[in-house]
Design a protein around this motif. Structure first.
Motif, PDB file in Angstrom:
ATOM      1  N   GLU A 148       0.828  -1.202   0.000  1.00 10.00           N
ATOM      2  CA  GLU A 148       0.000   0.000   0.000  1.00 10.00           C
ATOM      3  C   GLU A 148       0.867   1.258   0.000  1.00 10.00           C
ATOM      4  O   GLU A 148       0.621   2.198  -0.764  1.00 10.00           O
ATOM      5  CB  GLU A 148      -0.931   0.008   1.209  1.00 10.00           C
ATOM      6  CG  GLU A 148      -1.848   1.219   1.255  1.00 10.00           C
ATOM      7  CD  GLU A 148      -2.758   1.206   2.471  1.00 10.00           C
ATOM      8  OE1 GLU A 148      -3.716   1.993   2.493  1.00 10.00           O
ATOM      9  OE2 GLU A 148      -2.498   0.416   3.412  1.00 10.00           O
ATOM     10  N   ALA A 149       1.904   1.275   0.842  1.00  8.46           N
ATOM     11  CA  ALA A 149       2.784   2.445   0.901  1.00  8.46           C
ATOM     12  C   ALA A 149       3.495   2.667  -0.432  1.00  8.46           C
ATOM     13  O   ALA A 149       3.613   3.810  -0.902  1.00  8.46           O
ATOM     14  CB  ALA A 149       3.804   2.266   2.024  1.00  8.46           C
ATOM     15  N   ALA A 150       3.956   1.590  -1.057  1.00  6.83           N
ATOM     16  CA  ALA A 150       4.665   1.712  -2.334  1.00  6.83           C
ATOM     17  C   ALA A 150       3.739   2.220  -3.429  1.00  6.83           C
ATOM     18  O   ALA A 150       4.105   3.101  -4.220  1.00  6.83           O
ATOM     19  CB  ALA A 150       5.268   0.368  -2.727  1.00  6.83           C
ATOM     20  N   LEU A 151       2.512   1.683  -3.489  1.00  4.59           N
ATOM     21  CA  LEU A 151       1.585   2.090  -4.534  1.00  4.59           C
ATOM     22  C   LEU A 151       1.065   3.505  -4.307  1.00  4.59           C
ATOM     23  O   LEU A 151       0.809   4.244  -5.269  1.00  4.59           O
ATOM     24  CB  LEU A 151       0.431   1.096  -4.621  1.00  4.59           C
ATOM     25  CG  LEU A 151       0.836  -0.315  -5.088  1.00  4.59           C
ATOM     26  CD1 LEU A 151      -0.338  -1.270  -4.987  1.00  4.59           C
ATOM     27  CD2 LEU A 151       1.373  -0.279  -6.512  1.00  4.59           C
TER      28      LEU A 151
ATOM     29  N   LEU B  93      -5.393  -4.035  -4.705  1.00  7.72           N
ATOM     30  CA  LEU B  93      -4.836  -4.326  -3.392  1.00  7.72           C
ATOM     31  C   LEU B  93      -5.906  -4.211  -2.309  1.00  7.72           C
ATOM     32  O   LEU B  93      -6.023  -5.078  -1.431  1.00  7.72           O
ATOM     33  CB  LEU B  93      -3.674  -3.376  -3.094  1.00  7.72           C
ATOM     34  CG  LEU B  93      -3.096  -3.452  -1.670  1.00  7.72           C
ATOM     35  CD1 LEU B  93      -2.455  -4.806  -1.410  1.00  7.72           C
ATOM     36  CD2 LEU B  93      -2.098  -2.320  -1.449  1.00  7.72           C
ATOM     37  N   TYR B  94      -6.687  -3.130  -2.369  1.00  8.07           N
ATOM     38  CA  TYR B  94      -7.719  -2.942  -1.344  1.00  8.07           C
ATOM     39  C   TYR B  94      -8.763  -4.048  -1.395  1.00  8.07           C
ATOM     40  O   TYR B  94      -9.299  -4.466  -0.347  1.00  8.07           O
ATOM     41  CB  TYR B  94      -8.370  -1.573  -1.520  1.00  8.07           C
ATOM     42  CG  TYR B  94      -7.497  -0.426  -1.073  1.00  8.07           C
ATOM     43  CD1 TYR B  94      -6.732  -0.507   0.094  1.00  8.07           C
ATOM     44  CD2 TYR B  94      -7.414   0.748  -1.826  1.00  8.07           C
ATOM     45  CE1 TYR B  94      -5.921   0.544   0.493  1.00  8.07           C
ATOM     46  CE2 TYR B  94      -6.604   1.800  -1.419  1.00  8.07           C
ATOM     47  CZ  TYR B  94      -5.861   1.685  -0.263  1.00  8.07           C
ATOM     48  OH  TYR B  94      -5.056   2.720   0.138  1.00  8.07           O
ATOM     49  N   LEU B  95      -9.066  -4.550  -2.574  1.00 11.59           N
ATOM     50  CA  LEU B  95      -9.983  -5.693  -2.660  1.00 11.59           C
ATOM     51  C   LEU B  95      -9.376  -6.916  -1.980  1.00 11.59           C
ATOM     52  O   LEU B  95     -10.072  -7.658  -1.276  1.00 11.59           O
ATOM     53  CB  LEU B  95     -10.308  -5.986  -4.124  1.00 11.59           C
ATOM     54  CG  LEU B  95     -11.212  -4.978  -4.831  1.00 11.59           C
ATOM     55  CD1 LEU B  95     -11.341  -5.315  -6.306  1.00 11.59           C
ATOM     56  CD2 LEU B  95     -12.596  -4.923  -4.171  1.00 11.59           C
ATOM     57  N   ASP B  96      -8.075  -7.136  -2.196  1.00  6.39           N
ATOM     58  CA  ASP B  96      -7.410  -8.241  -1.500  1.00  6.39           C
ATOM     59  C   ASP B  96      -7.485  -8.076   0.014  1.00  6.39           C
ATOM     60  O   ASP B  96      -7.569  -9.062   0.757  1.00  6.39           O
ATOM     61  CB  ASP B  96      -5.937  -8.308  -1.913  1.00  6.39           C
ATOM     62  CG  ASP B  96      -5.740  -8.816  -3.325  1.00  6.39           C
ATOM     63  OD1 ASP B  96      -6.722  -9.295  -3.922  1.00  6.39           O
ATOM     64  OD2 ASP B  96      -4.611  -8.721  -3.835  1.00  6.39           O
ATOM     65  N   MET B  97      -7.432  -6.828   0.468  1.00  6.73           N
ATOM     66  CA  MET B  97      -7.435  -6.531   1.900  1.00  6.73           C
ATOM     67  C   MET B  97      -8.848  -6.454   2.478  1.00  6.73           C
ATOM     68  O   MET B  97      -9.017  -6.246   3.685  1.00  6.73           O
ATOM     69  CB  MET B  97      -6.707  -5.205   2.155  1.00  6.73           C
ATOM     70  CG  MET B  97      -5.247  -5.207   1.728  1.00  6.73           C
ATOM     71  SD  MET B  97      -4.487  -3.552   1.772  1.00  6.73           S
ATOM     72  CE  MET B  97      -4.373  -3.287   3.549  1.00  6.73           C
TER      73      MET B  97
ATOM     74  N   LYS C 299     -11.040  -4.140   1.727  1.00  7.87           N
ATOM     75  CA  LYS C 299     -11.410  -2.731   1.905  1.00  7.87           C
ATOM     76  C   LYS C 299     -12.200  -2.265   0.685  1.00  7.87           C
ATOM     77  O   LYS C 299     -11.680  -1.603  -0.218  1.00  7.87           O
ATOM     78  CB  LYS C 299     -10.162  -1.876   2.113  1.00  7.87           C
ATOM     79  CG  LYS C 299      -9.397  -2.201   3.387  1.00  7.87           C
ATOM     80  CD  LYS C 299      -8.211  -1.249   3.576  1.00  7.87           C
ATOM     81  CE  LYS C 299      -7.496  -1.494   4.890  1.00  7.87           C
ATOM     82  NZ  LYS C 299      -6.367  -0.533   5.095  1.00  7.87           N
ATOM     83  N   GLN C 300     -13.488  -2.619   0.684  1.00  4.94           N
ATOM     84  CA  GLN C 300     -14.326  -2.363  -0.474  1.00  4.94           C
ATOM     85  C   GLN C 300     -14.475  -0.866  -0.748  1.00  4.94           C
ATOM     86  O   GLN C 300     -14.388  -0.427  -1.908  1.00  4.94           O
ATOM     87  CB  GLN C 300     -15.705  -2.990  -0.247  1.00  4.94           C
ATOM     88  CG  GLN C 300     -16.656  -2.868  -1.417  1.00  4.94           C
ATOM     89  CD  GLN C 300     -16.291  -3.768  -2.581  1.00  4.94           C
ATOM     90  OE1 GLN C 300     -15.649  -4.799  -2.382  1.00  4.94           O
ATOM     91  NE2 GLN C 300     -16.685  -3.391  -3.790  1.00  4.94           N
ATOM     92  N   GLU C 301     -14.699  -0.075   0.273  1.00  6.59           N
ATOM     93  CA  GLU C 301     -14.913   1.356   0.067  1.00  6.59           C
ATOM     94  C   GLU C 301     -13.666   2.034  -0.508  1.00  6.59           C
ATOM     95  O   GLU C 301     -13.767   2.879  -1.412  1.00  6.59           O
ATOM     96  CB  GLU C 301     -15.321   2.024   1.387  1.00  6.59           C
ATOM     97  CG  GLU C 301     -16.706   1.633   1.877  1.00  6.59           C
ATOM     98  CD  GLU C 301     -17.112   2.403   3.112  1.00  6.59           C
ATOM     99  OE1 GLU C 301     -16.357   3.310   3.528  1.00  6.59           O
ATOM    100  OE2 GLU C 301     -18.191   2.104   3.674  1.00  6.59           O
ATOM    101  N   GLU C 302     -12.509   1.656   0.015  1.00  8.58           N
ATOM    102  CA  GLU C 302     -11.267   2.238  -0.493  1.00  8.58           C
ATOM    103  C   GLU C 302     -11.040   1.857  -1.958  1.00  8.58           C
ATOM    104  O   GLU C 302     -10.587   2.669  -2.764  1.00  8.58           O
ATOM    105  CB  GLU C 302     -10.074   1.795   0.361  1.00  8.58           C
ATOM    106  CG  GLU C 302     -10.015   2.441   1.734  1.00  8.58           C
ATOM    107  CD  GLU C 302     -10.826   1.689   2.776  1.00  8.58           C
ATOM    108  OE1 GLU C 302     -11.703   0.870   2.379  1.00  8.58           O
ATOM    109  OE2 GLU C 302     -10.585   1.899   3.970  1.00  8.58           O
ATOM    110  N   ALA C 303     -11.361   0.595  -2.291  1.00 12.03           N
ATOM    111  CA  ALA C 303     -11.217   0.153  -3.682  1.00 12.03           C
ATOM    112  C   ALA C 303     -12.136   0.945  -4.597  1.00 12.03           C
ATOM    113  O   ALA C 303     -11.733   1.400  -5.680  1.00 12.03           O
ATOM    114  CB  ALA C 303     -11.513  -1.343  -3.780  1.00 12.03           C
ATOM    115  N   GLU C 304     -13.389   1.126  -4.175  1.00 14.75           N
ATOM    116  CA  GLU C 304     -14.336   1.882  -4.989  1.00 14.75           C
ATOM    117  C   GLU C 304     -13.897   3.331  -5.154  1.00 14.75           C
ATOM    118  O   GLU C 304     -14.089   3.931  -6.221  1.00 14.75           O
ATOM    119  CB  GLU C 304     -15.725   1.804  -4.348  1.00 14.75           C
ATOM    120  CG  GLU C 304     -16.350   0.414  -4.431  1.00 14.75           C
ATOM    121  CD  GLU C 304     -17.706   0.339  -3.735  1.00 14.75           C
ATOM    122  OE1 GLU C 304     -18.118   1.363  -3.132  1.00 14.75           O
ATOM    123  OE2 GLU C 304     -18.341  -0.732  -3.783  1.00 14.75           O
ATOM    124  N   ALA C 305     -13.289   3.896  -4.122  1.00 15.38           N
ATOM    125  CA  ALA C 305     -12.815   5.281  -4.212  1.00 15.38           C
ATOM    126  C   ALA C 305     -11.715   5.413  -5.259  1.00 15.38           C
ATOM    127  O   ALA C 305     -11.672   6.394  -6.017  1.00 15.38           O
ATOM    128  CB  ALA C 305     -12.310   5.750  -2.844  1.00 15.38           C
TER     129      ALA C 305
END
Length: 291
Positions: A244-247, A267-271, A273-279
């Motif tokens: 996450e930090a690198a990306l 990455l957020y989907l893997d984690m 974190k649906q809302e973050e992915a959608e953002a």
């Protein structure tokens, strides 16, 4: 899926030049497309005549002359551009390869090294080129093999040879060429990047790939693609916080480019974190409303 961050120089590859210039409506990666340089050459010649202060037209015309086997005319265009702006790196690439094509490899190497120092990211492997026929790379491979035999200490030449070996599917040769580039010059960050990319996506050797990506980052800290590659590898290793930090760093360095946000969304989907992915996906839509 790997994201082909970055490009290699167009050199003598007509499809890449057409893609670069956008003067023909043809996909440069077509497997059976054989393009003529006649219309493009006329277009570029007219562009130079109409606006003799447009530097980009000179180096584009130089690449076209190189593709036609007319290196003396390519050299002339490069020198005209450099007379207008001595620091213009694209023209230095044209000049270097024009000199090499005329047998002046000593001056060619000096010229290319100057250009590489000014814009090191130019030597990246471009995965899109692998869609062309392997035979398309034979002249380029011959060119760089000849340069290698004449200037074996020119590390960037080994790196470029590795790029075209890889595009032609010669992965063992590509890996060997990247490693030779690093042996000749351990500080050639772009060779470390290319080797890391190959190890990750062709060899699935993620541990070794991560080391190469780290080495590349130490030398190319401001290159978004280096952070993107490192983040993609860390994601595959399950090191999500570091990924996450690198990306995020890649995204900060290239805010107008969509691929870091796409990588972050995955990455957020893997984690979970649906809302973050959608953002992130919404941000891509906002960047490219027509897509």
């Amino acid at each position: 899926n790997p994201h082909p961050h970055g490009k290699v120089p167009a050199l003598l590859h007509d499809g890449v030049l057409n893609k670069l210039l956008g003067v023909v409506g043809t996909d440069a990666t077509s497997q059976d497309q054989s393009l003529s340089f006649g219309p493009q050459l006329e277009f570029l010649q007219a562009a130079v005549q109409q606006n003799p202060y447009a530097l980009r037209s000179y180096d584009a015309l130089g690449w076209a002359y190189l593709a036609l086997g007319r290196p003396a005319e390519a050299e002339e265009q490069a020198r005209l551009a450099l007379a207008l702006e001595p620091r213009y790196s694209p023209a230095r690439y044209v000049l270097g390869f024009a000199l090499a094509a005329q047998g002046n490899t000593v001056e060619a190497v000096v010229t290319l090294e100057d250009a590489i120092e000014a814009s090191p990211e130019t030597g990246m492997y471009d995965a899109r080129l692998s869609y062309a026929r392997p035979a398309d790379y034979a002249p380029l491979i011959d060119f760089f093999e000849g340069l290698r035999s004449q200037q074996p200490d020119f590390a960037y030449g080994h790196n470029e040879l590795g790029n075209y070996y890889r595009s032609a599917g010669r992965l063992d040769d590509a890996e060997a060429a990247y490693r030779e580039a690093l042996r000749r010059n351990p500080n050639l960050g772009i060779a470390a990047y290319n080797l890391g990319h190959l190890l990750a996506y062709e060899r699935n050797n993620l541990v070794a790939a991560e080391q190469q990506a780290s080495d590349a980052l130490a030398l190319l800290a401001n290159l978004p693609d280096a952070h993107g590659l490192h983040g993609a590898i860390l994601r595959q290793l399950g090191r999500y916080a570091e990924a996450e930090a690198a990306l995020q760093k890649a995204q900060q360095l290239s805010p107008g480019i969509p691929w870091p946000r796409l990588d972050l969304a995955e990455l957020y989907l893997d984690m979970g974190k649906q809302e973050e992915a959608e953002a992130q996906l919404q941000a891509i839509i906002d960047l490219e409303p027509a897509e």
